[in-house]
Design an enzyme around this catalytic site. Structure first.
Site, PDB file in Angstrom:
ATOM      1  N   LYS A 162      -6.948  -3.037  15.949  1.00 47.55           N
ATOM      2  CA  LYS A 162      -7.654  -3.877  14.973  1.00 47.55           C
ATOM      3  C   LYS A 162      -6.964  -3.808  13.628  1.00 47.55           C
ATOM      4  O   LYS A 162      -6.772  -4.834  12.947  1.00 47.55           O
ATOM      5  CB  LYS A 162      -9.117  -3.425  14.855  1.00 47.55           C
ATOM      6  CG  LYS A 162      -9.920  -4.213  13.824  1.00 47.55           C
ATOM      7  CD  LYS A 162      -9.940  -3.533  12.453  1.00 47.55           C
ATOM      8  CE  LYS A 162     -10.658  -4.409  11.426  1.00 47.55           C
ATOM      9  NZ  LYS A 162     -10.671  -3.801  10.081  1.00 47.55           N
ATOM     10  N   SER A 185     -16.642   2.969   7.288  1.00 49.12           N
ATOM     11  CA  SER A 185     -15.285   3.317   7.705  1.00 49.12           C
ATOM     12  C   SER A 185     -14.896   2.591   8.985  1.00 49.12           C
ATOM     13  O   SER A 185     -15.744   2.084   9.731  1.00 49.12           O
ATOM     14  CB  SER A 185     -15.165   4.825   7.926  1.00 49.12           C
ATOM     15  OG  SER A 185     -15.847   5.207   9.107  1.00 49.12           O
ATOM     16  N   ARG A 186     -13.594   2.568   9.248  1.00 50.62           N
ATOM     17  CA  ARG A 186     -13.078   1.883  10.427  1.00 50.62           C
ATOM     18  C   ARG A 186     -13.655   2.476  11.714  1.00 50.62           C
ATOM     19  O   ARG A 186     -14.071   1.738  12.616  1.00 50.62           O
ATOM     20  CB  ARG A 186     -11.551   1.975  10.446  1.00 50.62           C
ATOM     21  CG  ARG A 186     -10.870   1.101  11.481  1.00 50.62           C
ATOM     22  CD  ARG A 186      -9.372   1.347  11.488  1.00 50.62           C
ATOM     23  NE  ARG A 186      -8.816   1.229  10.127  1.00 50.62           N
ATOM     24  CZ  ARG A 186      -7.670   1.767   9.739  1.00 50.62           C
ATOM     25  NH1 ARG A 186      -6.958   2.462  10.602  1.00 50.62           N
ATOM     26  NH2 ARG A 186      -7.221   1.618   8.513  1.00 50.62           N
ATOM     27  N   ASP A 190     -15.219  -0.498  -6.245  1.00 50.52           N
ATOM     28  CA  ASP A 190     -14.977  -0.763  -4.838  1.00 50.52           C
ATOM     29  C   ASP A 190     -13.984  -1.924  -4.782  1.00 50.52           C
ATOM     30  O   ASP A 190     -13.799  -2.639  -5.766  1.00 50.52           O
ATOM     31  CB  ASP A 190     -16.293  -1.124  -4.149  1.00 50.52           C
ATOM     32  CG  ASP A 190     -16.107  -1.461  -2.683  1.00 50.52           C
ATOM     33  OD1 ASP A 190     -15.369  -0.735  -1.997  1.00 50.52           O
ATOM     34  OD2 ASP A 190     -16.687  -2.460  -2.228  1.00 50.52           O
ATOM     35  N   LEU A 191     -13.346  -2.116  -3.654  1.00 55.21           N
ATOM     36  CA  LEU A 191     -12.318  -3.153  -3.537  1.00 55.21           C
ATOM     37  C   LEU A 191     -12.850  -4.420  -2.879  1.00 55.21           C
ATOM     38  O   LEU A 191     -12.978  -5.465  -3.515  1.00 55.21           O
ATOM     39  CB  LEU A 191     -11.131  -2.608  -2.747  1.00 55.21           C
ATOM     40  CG  LEU A 191      -9.943  -3.544  -2.510  1.00 55.21           C
ATOM     41  CD1 LEU A 191      -9.324  -3.993  -3.827  1.00 55.21           C
ATOM     42  CD2 LEU A 191      -8.899  -2.869  -1.629  1.00 55.21           C
ATOM     43  N   ASP A 192     -13.189  -4.320  -1.615  1.00 55.88           N
ATOM     44  CA  ASP A 192     -13.621  -5.491  -0.848  1.00 55.88           C
ATOM     45  C   ASP A 192     -14.951  -6.026  -1.376  1.00 55.88           C
ATOM     46  O   ASP A 192     -15.933  -5.293  -1.448  1.00 55.88           O
ATOM     47  CB  ASP A 192     -13.769  -5.135   0.635  1.00 55.88           C
ATOM     48  CG  ASP A 192     -12.448  -4.720   1.256  1.00 55.88           C
ATOM     49  OD1 ASP A 192     -11.410  -4.958   0.616  1.00 55.88           O
ATOM     50  OD2 ASP A 192     -12.458  -4.163   2.367  1.00 55.88           O
ATOM     51  N   GLU A 240     -20.077  -2.138  -7.188  1.00 56.79           N
ATOM     52  CA  GLU A 240     -20.202  -2.169  -5.731  1.00 56.79           C
ATOM     53  C   GLU A 240     -20.925  -3.409  -5.235  1.00 56.79           C
ATOM     54  O   GLU A 240     -21.836  -3.906  -5.902  1.00 56.79           O
ATOM     55  CB  GLU A 240     -20.993  -0.941  -5.248  1.00 56.79           C
ATOM     56  CG  GLU A 240     -20.149   0.191  -4.720  1.00 56.79           C
ATOM     57  CD  GLU A 240     -19.556  -0.071  -3.348  1.00 56.79           C
ATOM     58  OE1 GLU A 240     -19.859  -1.130  -2.762  1.00 56.79           O
ATOM     59  OE2 GLU A 240     -18.802   0.779  -2.867  1.00 56.79           O
ATOM     60  N   ASP A 241     -20.526  -3.896  -4.057  1.00 55.37           N
ATOM     61  CA  ASP A 241     -21.209  -5.035  -3.458  1.00 55.37           C
ATOM     62  C   ASP A 241     -22.022  -4.633  -2.235  1.00 55.37           C
ATOM     63  O   ASP A 241     -22.739  -5.468  -1.678  1.00 55.37           O
ATOM     64  CB  ASP A 241     -20.209  -6.122  -3.047  1.00 55.37           C
ATOM     65  CG  ASP A 241     -19.388  -5.735  -1.826  1.00 55.37           C
ATOM     66  OD1 ASP A 241     -19.204  -6.584  -0.939  1.00 55.37           O
ATOM     67  OD2 ASP A 241     -18.931  -4.580  -1.754  1.00 55.37           O
ATOM     68  N   LYS A 283     -20.091  -3.565   5.805  1.00 53.25           N
ATOM     69  CA  LYS A 283     -19.625  -3.435   4.419  1.00 53.25           C
ATOM     70  C   LYS A 283     -19.661  -1.975   3.983  1.00 53.25           C
ATOM     71  O   LYS A 283     -20.680  -1.300   4.091  1.00 53.25           O
ATOM     72  CB  LYS A 283     -20.510  -4.256   3.474  1.00 53.25           C
ATOM     73  CG  LYS A 283     -20.158  -5.730   3.418  1.00 53.25           C
ATOM     74  CD  LYS A 283     -20.962  -6.423   2.321  1.00 53.25           C
ATOM     75  CE  LYS A 283     -20.531  -7.865   2.135  1.00 53.25           C
ATOM     76  NZ  LYS A 283     -21.320  -8.530   1.057  1.00 53.25           N
ATOM     77  N   THR A 331     -11.813  -9.465   1.232  1.00 49.54           N
ATOM     78  CA  THR A 331     -11.062  -9.329   2.486  1.00 49.54           C
ATOM     79  C   THR A 331     -11.996  -9.300   3.700  1.00 49.54           C
ATOM     80  O   THR A 331     -11.549  -9.070   4.815  1.00 49.54           O
ATOM     81  CB  THR A 331     -10.211  -8.038   2.485  1.00 49.54           C
ATOM     82  OG1 THR A 331     -11.080  -6.916   2.303  1.00 49.54           O
ATOM     83  CG2 THR A 331      -9.189  -8.069   1.354  1.00 49.54           C
ATOM     84  N   SER A 359     -12.512   3.140  -2.766  1.00 43.19           N
ATOM     85  CA  SER A 359     -12.685   2.264  -1.611  1.00 43.19           C
ATOM     86  C   SER A 359     -12.537   3.000  -0.297  1.00 43.19           C
ATOM     87  O   SER A 359     -11.719   3.913  -0.175  1.00 43.19           O
ATOM     88  CB  SER A 359     -11.649   1.134  -1.679  1.00 43.19           C
ATOM     89  OG  SER A 359     -11.627   0.380  -0.485  1.00 43.19           O
ATOM     90  N   ALA A 360     -13.308   2.573   0.698  1.00 44.09           N
ATOM     91  CA  ALA A 360     -13.181   3.143   2.045  1.00 44.09           C
ATOM     92  C   ALA A 360     -11.938   2.635   2.753  1.00 44.09           C
ATOM     93  O   ALA A 360     -11.504   3.210   3.750  1.00 44.09           O
ATOM     94  CB  ALA A 360     -14.424   2.797   2.868  1.00 44.09           C
ATOM     95  N   LYS A 401     -19.260   6.216   2.541  1.00 45.32           N
ATOM     96  CA  LYS A 401     -20.445   5.861   1.780  1.00 45.32           C
ATOM     97  C   LYS A 401     -21.594   5.654   2.768  1.00 45.32           C
ATOM     98  O   LYS A 401     -21.359   5.152   3.863  1.00 45.32           O
ATOM     99  CB  LYS A 401     -20.198   4.568   0.987  1.00 45.32           C
ATOM    100  CG  LYS A 401     -18.987   4.643   0.055  1.00 45.32           C
ATOM    101  CD  LYS A 401     -18.608   3.255  -0.449  1.00 45.32           C
ATOM    102  CE  LYS A 401     -17.311   3.276  -1.238  1.00 45.32           C
ATOM    103  NZ  LYS A 401     -16.875   1.929  -1.640  1.00 45.32           N
TER     104      LYS A 401
END
Length: 227
Positions: free
Chosen positions: A88, A60-61, A21-23, A181-182, A57, A29, A126-127, A157
């Site tokens: 946004k 999706s947007r 995962d990224l964030d 994953e976080d 977390k 971020t 990542s989402a 997710k």
């Protein structure tokens, strides 16, 4: 972006591929998402807290916007929602385009370098639809053999789609992959996809993970070999 691994032997452990995962795992971020969502909520006359931001977390947007509108007791049409999500995102992108390698989380570069040298294949899962920008600005893109992000999947997710897609592109079965994953939803996605999961965060929150550490700086290649 493809890595040149022709002179690297495959790992001897059952795990052959690492999906990140990224964030919150490679970079943080969350503060930029929070600032952008808070600004959007304020324009509609209500506030948005850091605690609420934690609940977004791995979401999706569009789903994040729906949650925020519900918290604010605001109804919008689908067309209005699309405009708000785009607004946004424009604020968020403006902030992340100013990111630098200094914002990579501790231990990330060392760990990615070590597992790459050990022969593991790496993919992003990542989402985020802006993962390409973030990886470019933080100079992490070259580590990844495949990148799967919100532009390539339709399910959020805890659906395992993003990780299954990553495994498929890398050419490995789910049980040959480990996910980093976080988020609770991300760990659940990994487990639903038949993969091992290493949680980045707190054990009492990421209860489904096989291993939980506070960050990538706490991990070594040996940890993957012992999964």
């Amino acid at each position: 972006m493809q890595n040149n691994t022709s002179n690297i032997l495959p790992p001897t452990s059952s795990i052959k591929a690492c999906l990140f995962d990224l964030d919150g795992v490679l970079v943080d971020t969350a503060v930029y998402h929070y600032k952008a969502w808070k600004r959007l909520a304020n324009t509609m006359g209500f506030d948005f807290t850091e605690e609420q931001n934690e609940q977004l977390k791995g979401v999706s947007r569009v789903e994040s916007l729906n949650k925020i509108l519900a918290w604010g007791g605001v109804d919008k049409t689908d067309a209005e929602k699309e405009e708000l999500a785009t607004l946004k995102n424009s604020w968020y992108v403006d902030m992340i385009t100013k990111m630098t390698p200094a914002e990579v989380l501790p231990g990330t570069v060392d760990f990615l370098t070590a597992i790459h040298k050990a022969g593991y294949k790496l993919a992003l899962g990542s989402a985020s639809k802006n993962s390409g920008i973030i990886l470019e600005k933080t100079e992490l893109a070259h580590f990844f053999d495949e990148i799967v992000d919100g532009n390539m999947v339709t399910k959020s997710k805890p659906d395992p789609e993003v990780f299954l897609k990553g495994a498929e592109l890398l050419g490995f079965k789910p049980d040959e992959c480990v996910v980093f994953e976080d988020a609770v939803a991300g760990v659940e996605a990994a487990k639903r996809g038949g993969m091992k999961a290493i949680g980045i965060g707190e054990k009492n929150i990421l209860t489904q993970a096989d291993v939980v550490v506070s960050g990538l700086d706490k991990l070594t290649v040996k940890d993957l070999e012992e999964l």
